[in-house]
Structure formats: C-alpha cells, structure tokens
Design a protein around this motif. Sequence first.
Motif, PDB file in Angstrom:
ATOM      1  N   ALA B   8       0.823  -1.214   0.000  1.00 58.26           N
ATOM      2  CA  ALA B   8       0.000   0.000   0.000  1.00 58.26           C
ATOM      3  C   ALA B   8       0.858   1.266   0.000  1.00 58.26           C
ATOM      4  CB  ALA B   8      -0.931   0.001   1.210  1.00 58.26           C
ATOM      5  N   ARG B   9       1.933   1.252   0.782  1.00 56.93           N
ATOM      6  CA  ARG B   9       2.773   2.451   0.854  1.00 56.93           C
ATOM      7  C   ARG B   9       3.359   2.801  -0.512  1.00 56.93           C
ATOM      8  NH1 ARG B   9       7.812   3.001   0.793  1.00 56.93           N
ATOM      9  NH2 ARG B   9       8.411   0.954   1.575  1.00 56.93           N
ATOM     10  N   VAL B  10       3.919   1.793  -1.159  1.00 58.02           N
ATOM     11  CA  VAL B  10       4.514   2.024  -2.474  1.00 58.02           C
ATOM     12  C   VAL B  10       3.443   2.458  -3.473  1.00 58.02           C
ATOM     13  CG1 VAL B  10       5.740   0.931  -4.391  1.00 58.02           C
ATOM     14  CG2 VAL B  10       6.451   0.475  -2.042  1.00 58.02           C
ATOM     15  N   ARG B  11       2.268   1.834  -3.402  1.00 54.98           N
ATOM     16  CA  ARG B  11       1.183   2.228  -4.318  1.00 54.98           C
ATOM     17  C   ARG B  11       0.806   3.690  -4.111  1.00 54.98           C
ATOM     18  NH1 ARG B  11      -3.080  -2.402  -3.197  1.00 54.98           N
ATOM     19  NH2 ARG B  11      -4.548  -0.998  -4.210  1.00 54.98           N
ATOM     20  N   LEU B  12       0.727   4.105  -2.859  1.00 55.00           N
ATOM     21  CA  LEU B  12       0.382   5.497  -2.561  1.00 55.00           C
ATOM     22  C   LEU B  12       1.484   6.443  -3.047  1.00 55.00           C
ATOM     23  CD1 LEU B  12      -1.100   4.843   0.976  1.00 55.00           C
ATOM     24  CD2 LEU B  12      -2.368   5.896  -0.926  1.00 55.00           C
ATOM     25  N   THR B  28      -3.077  18.708  -6.154  1.00 50.35           N
ATOM     26  CA  THR B  28      -3.454  17.323  -5.856  1.00 50.35           C
ATOM     27  C   THR B  28      -3.919  17.184  -4.410  1.00 50.35           C
ATOM     28  OG1 THR B  28      -1.844  16.549  -7.480  1.00 50.35           O
ATOM     29  CG2 THR B  28      -2.600  14.947  -5.850  1.00 50.35           C
ATOM     30  N   THR B  29      -4.999  16.416  -4.206  1.00 53.41           N
ATOM     31  CA  THR B  29      -5.483  16.181  -2.841  1.00 53.41           C
ATOM     32  C   THR B  29      -5.166  14.746  -2.396  1.00 53.41           C
ATOM     33  OG1 THR B  29      -7.640  15.345  -3.528  1.00 53.41           O
ATOM     34  CG2 THR B  29      -7.442  17.740  -3.271  1.00 53.41           C
ATOM     35  N   VAL B  30      -5.185  14.558  -1.087  1.00 52.05           N
ATOM     36  CA  VAL B  30      -4.981  13.212  -0.533  1.00 52.05           C
ATOM     37  C   VAL B  30      -6.057  12.256  -1.049  1.00 52.05           C
ATOM     38  CG1 VAL B  30      -5.095  11.871   1.604  1.00 52.05           C
ATOM     39  CG2 VAL B  30      -3.708  13.947   1.516  1.00 52.05           C
ATOM     40  N   ALA B  31      -7.292  12.740  -1.162  1.00 53.07           N
ATOM     41  CA  ALA B  31      -8.391  11.886  -1.659  1.00 53.07           C
ATOM     42  C   ALA B  31      -8.072  11.378  -3.057  1.00 53.07           C
ATOM     43  CB  ALA B  31      -9.698  12.680  -1.662  1.00 53.07           C
ATOM     44  N   GLU B  32      -7.526  12.243  -3.884  1.00 47.59           N
ATOM     45  CA  GLU B  32      -7.187  11.835  -5.251  1.00 47.59           C
ATOM     46  C   GLU B  32      -6.043  10.821  -5.277  1.00 47.59           C
ATOM     47  OE1 GLU B  32      -8.413  15.940  -7.640  1.00 47.59           O
ATOM     48  OE2 GLU B  32      -6.477  15.800  -6.633  1.00 47.59           O
ATOM     49  N   PHE B  48       1.204   8.165   5.973  1.00 48.86           N
ATOM     50  CA  PHE B  48       1.792   9.507   5.812  1.00 48.86           C
ATOM     51  C   PHE B  48       0.971  10.548   6.563  1.00 48.86           C
ATOM     52  CE2 PHE B  48       2.359   7.100   1.818  1.00 48.86           C
ATOM     53  CZ  PHE B  48       3.735   6.951   1.857  1.00 48.86           C
ATOM     54  N   ALA B  49       1.673  11.531   7.157  1.00 46.37           N
ATOM     55  CA  ALA B  49       0.986  12.592   7.900  1.00 46.37           C
ATOM     56  C   ALA B  49       0.198  13.508   6.964  1.00 46.37           C
ATOM     57  CB  ALA B  49       1.991  13.414   8.700  1.00 46.37           C
ATOM     58  N   ASP B  50       0.742  13.739   5.774  1.00 46.08           N
ATOM     59  CA  ASP B  50       0.064  14.614   4.814  1.00 46.08           C
ATOM     60  C   ASP B  50       0.669  14.381   3.433  1.00 46.08           C
ATOM     61  OD1 ASP B  50       2.510  16.068   4.724  1.00 46.08           O
ATOM     62  OD2 ASP B  50       1.884  17.223   6.466  1.00 46.08           O
ATOM     63  N   TRP B  57       9.181  10.603   2.770  1.00 48.11           N
ATOM     64  CA  TRP B  57       9.238   9.301   3.421  1.00 48.11           C
ATOM     65  C   TRP B  57      10.624   8.712   3.189  1.00 48.11           C
ATOM     66  CZ3 TRP B  57      10.425   4.309   2.371  1.00 48.11           C
ATOM     67  CH2 TRP B  57      10.056   3.371   3.324  1.00 48.11           C
ATOM     68  N   GLY B  58      11.210   8.175   4.245  1.00 52.87           N
ATOM     69  CA  GLY B  58      12.506   7.523   4.085  1.00 52.87           C
ATOM     70  C   GLY B  58      13.685   8.414   4.410  1.00 52.87           C
ATOM     71  N   SER B  59      13.436   9.729   4.594  1.00 55.09           N
ATOM     72  CA  SER B  59      14.597  10.590   4.849  1.00 55.09           C
ATOM     73  C   SER B  59      15.159  10.370   6.256  1.00 55.09           C
ATOM     74  CB  SER B  59      14.272  12.062   4.590  1.00 55.09           C
ATOM     75  OG  SER B  59      13.208  12.479   5.379  1.00 55.09           O
ATOM     76  N   GLU B  60      14.302  10.005   7.209  1.00 54.44           N
ATOM     77  CA  GLU B  60      14.823   9.665   8.547  1.00 54.44           C
ATOM     78  C   GLU B  60      15.676   8.395   8.461  1.00 54.44           C
ATOM     79  OE1 GLU B  60      11.658  10.611   8.260  1.00 54.44           O
ATOM     80  OE2 GLU B  60      11.665  12.452   9.432  1.00 54.44           O
ATOM     81  N   LEU B  61      15.176   7.429   7.691  1.00 55.23           N
ATOM     82  CA  LEU B  61      15.912   6.168   7.526  1.00 55.23           C
ATOM     83  C   LEU B  61      17.272   6.433   6.879  1.00 55.23           C
ATOM     84  CD1 LEU B  61      15.725   3.115   7.910  1.00 55.23           C
ATOM     85  CD2 LEU B  61      14.746   2.954   5.609  1.00 55.23           C
ATOM     86  N   LEU B  62      17.274   7.277   5.859  1.00 53.52           N
ATOM     87  CA  LEU B  62      18.533   7.642   5.195  1.00 53.52           C
ATOM     88  C   LEU B  62      19.508   8.234   6.208  1.00 53.52           C
ATOM     89  CD1 LEU B  62      20.221   8.191   2.581  1.00 53.52           C
ATOM     90  CD2 LEU B  62      19.088  10.406   2.471  1.00 53.52           C
ATOM     91  N   GLU B  63      18.998   9.178   7.008  1.00 55.65           N
ATOM     92  CA  GLU B  63      19.842   9.822   8.017  1.00 55.65           C
ATOM     93  C   GLU B  63      20.394   8.792   9.009  1.00 55.65           C
ATOM     94  OE1 GLU B  63      18.397  13.679   9.556  1.00 55.65           O
ATOM     95  OE2 GLU B  63      18.850  12.919  11.549  1.00 55.65           O
TER      96      GLU B  63
END
Lengths: 188, 188
Positions: B8-12, B28-32, B48-50, B57-63
């Motif tokens: 689901a994450r990758v699809r989003l 673009t909206t979240v609904a779309e 995702f928060a927004d 996404w993933g920038s904390e992991l990168l750090e």
Amino acid sequence: MGRWQPDARVRLQEAALALYGERGYEETTVAEIAQRAGLTKRTFFRYFADKREVLFWGSELLEQQMVAAIEAAPAPVSLLRLIAAALEAAAVRFEEVREFAGPRHRIIAASPELRERELIKAASLAAAMAQALRARGFGDTAATLAAHLGTTVMHVAFTQWIDDPARRPFQQIAGDALAHLREIASAE
Amino acid sequence: MGRWQPDARVRLQEAALALYGERGYEETTVAEIAQRAGLTKRTFFRYFADKREVLFWGSELLEQQMVAAIEAAPAPVSLLRLIAAALEAAAVRFEEVREFAGPRHRIIAASPELRERELIKAASLAAAMAQALRARGFGDTAATLAAHLGTTVMHVAFTQWIDDPARRPFQQIAGDALAHLREIASAE
C-alpha cells in the motif's frame, strides 16, 4: 529611547533586535518596534516588508558583493582563490554589522521559521556563487561544489566569530576554517 | 489503476508522484492520491501525515543509515573516510528508490514550499552527521566542516545521478564528486 541616532533604518533594526531578544520574535509586533525606535509604523514599512525582513536586511547586498568579488578577481585564478575572495568580501560586510551579528544569530536560532528563512538565503547565496563561478569558465560540478564549500566555510566561521572571546576578525577565522577544510579534504 | 501491487505504501507513493507530475503538487489532494492507488484516505493517513510527507518518506531512515555508517567504521579512520562511508550507505538507499528519485526531485524543484522542506532535511542530515563525527572524537569545527562537505557531495552527486544518461551507480558518481572536491580543495 536610548541615544539619538540619525538613521531610521538602524534605529528600527536595533529596536527590533532588542525586542526580539527581550520578548521573543513571535511576540513582538511592528507597532512595538516602531514605538521603541521612536518612529511610526509607516516609516517601518518604508524600510522593511515585515518584521522578519528586519533580520535579513543586507543579505542581498552580501550576495551581490560576494558575487562581485568572484567576478573581479584577475585571471588566471583557482576556484579556491575565488572562494577566498568572496569570503573576504563577506568579511568586510560582517565587520560593519558586528554588533548586530550575535543577537541576530541567537534570535534566528530560536525560531524554526527564521531558521528556514536563513537556510533559503544560504541556498540562494550558494546558487549565486555557483553561477558566478560558471561565468568564469568553471564546469557546473566544480562550480557547485566550490560554492557550497564557500558557504560551509562562511557558516562555520560565522558561528565561531560571533562568540569569539578574542574577537578575532572574521577574515582570520574564515581563513583558518578554509585551511582546516583543505586539510580534511586532503587527508587519506 | 496500473499493475497490481501488494504494498500500500509504495502504491500510494507511486500514485502521488504520478498525480504531482500530471497536475502539480499544489493541485493534488490526498483523496485523489488514495483513489488513484485504489485505497482509502484512511489508509493514506496510516502511512503519511500529509501529502508533503509522501515525498519525504525515508529521509529519517537515510539519516539513520548514514549516521550508523559513521559509527560503524573501524578506527583509526579519517574524517574523509567516514564521509565516504556515509555516502556508501546513502548509495544503497538511493539505488533502492531509483525509479522514484527523478520524478520526486523534479516535483520538489518546482515548489518553493517543497524546496524549503528539502533544505531543512539537508540541514538536519548535516547536523546528525556532525554529531556522529564529534562522537568519534573529532573537534566541533572539523566535524561540522566534514558533515557539510558530505551533504554537498551527496547533493551534487544526486543531481547528476538522477539524469545520468549512462545510469552509473550513485556510488560511482559520489566517488567522482568527492575526488573532484578534493582536487578543488587542494589546488593553490
């Protein structure tokens, strides 16, 4: 009201820094800044777009002067010498505003909004320097790397300079930081 | 709806990047995004928060992984080797998300709000790397200079990598950029 000063802009900047330091940036209004400076809001808006811009006044001038230093250095010249020339131009500006620099830095450090603004200004400066280096015939990668190297040295030197107990000139601290970076980059 | 994907994450993320590219990020909206991914808004907010955070996404992991690489390198080791180790960790992450990287970069470049966010993430990364370098016993100035040197090389290499016609690995491009920087820094 403090001692009398002929320059409205400087009076407004001093009043703003004093109030931001006393009450916090968020809590201070333009009306209060104008009042503290003994001037009107109308006069404030003749000099600054808003209370945030009081803190960033002069950053376009700094950018212009650093770019001009890169443009003016006689050829042939290495990238590092051009960066050093830009830092010398910055040193002249910084020494002119030495008394503002420390309080200003601490106010910005305390506010996420102002830190963002500062990051944007730094990115703009790096882009302008990279552009000036490309205009002197350096390749895109080299110009971009050198420009960021310049803003990094400037940032590190600035942080040391504002709290330097010996009050050494910015020029000297920046020169040491640049030498330090050369040492780091040349080590195996 | 495109090919079926279990994650689901990758699809989003794919749906968001496609819509941001087609219509623009602002429009673009979240609904779309959820609809394009064949999922609900509720599912979107589980990941995702927004709509902005889809891109970061993933920038904390990168750090975390770059910091972990600095922590893990066997002593004795130079600052530059630690930076190289952090860049190797970044290379692993980047190659995993190669297909996202170009479209994501172009969407961010087109939006002042997103560029600001990117600058903040880069500053956070530099601060985290500097902290990790200090923890390895390097002085504050050296650690800060080296950390910024690392994020500069990463930034320059990333920009080349996403548009590289030869599709060279990030690791190779970053290695070249680091060598280039060494050359600039060592020239008289």
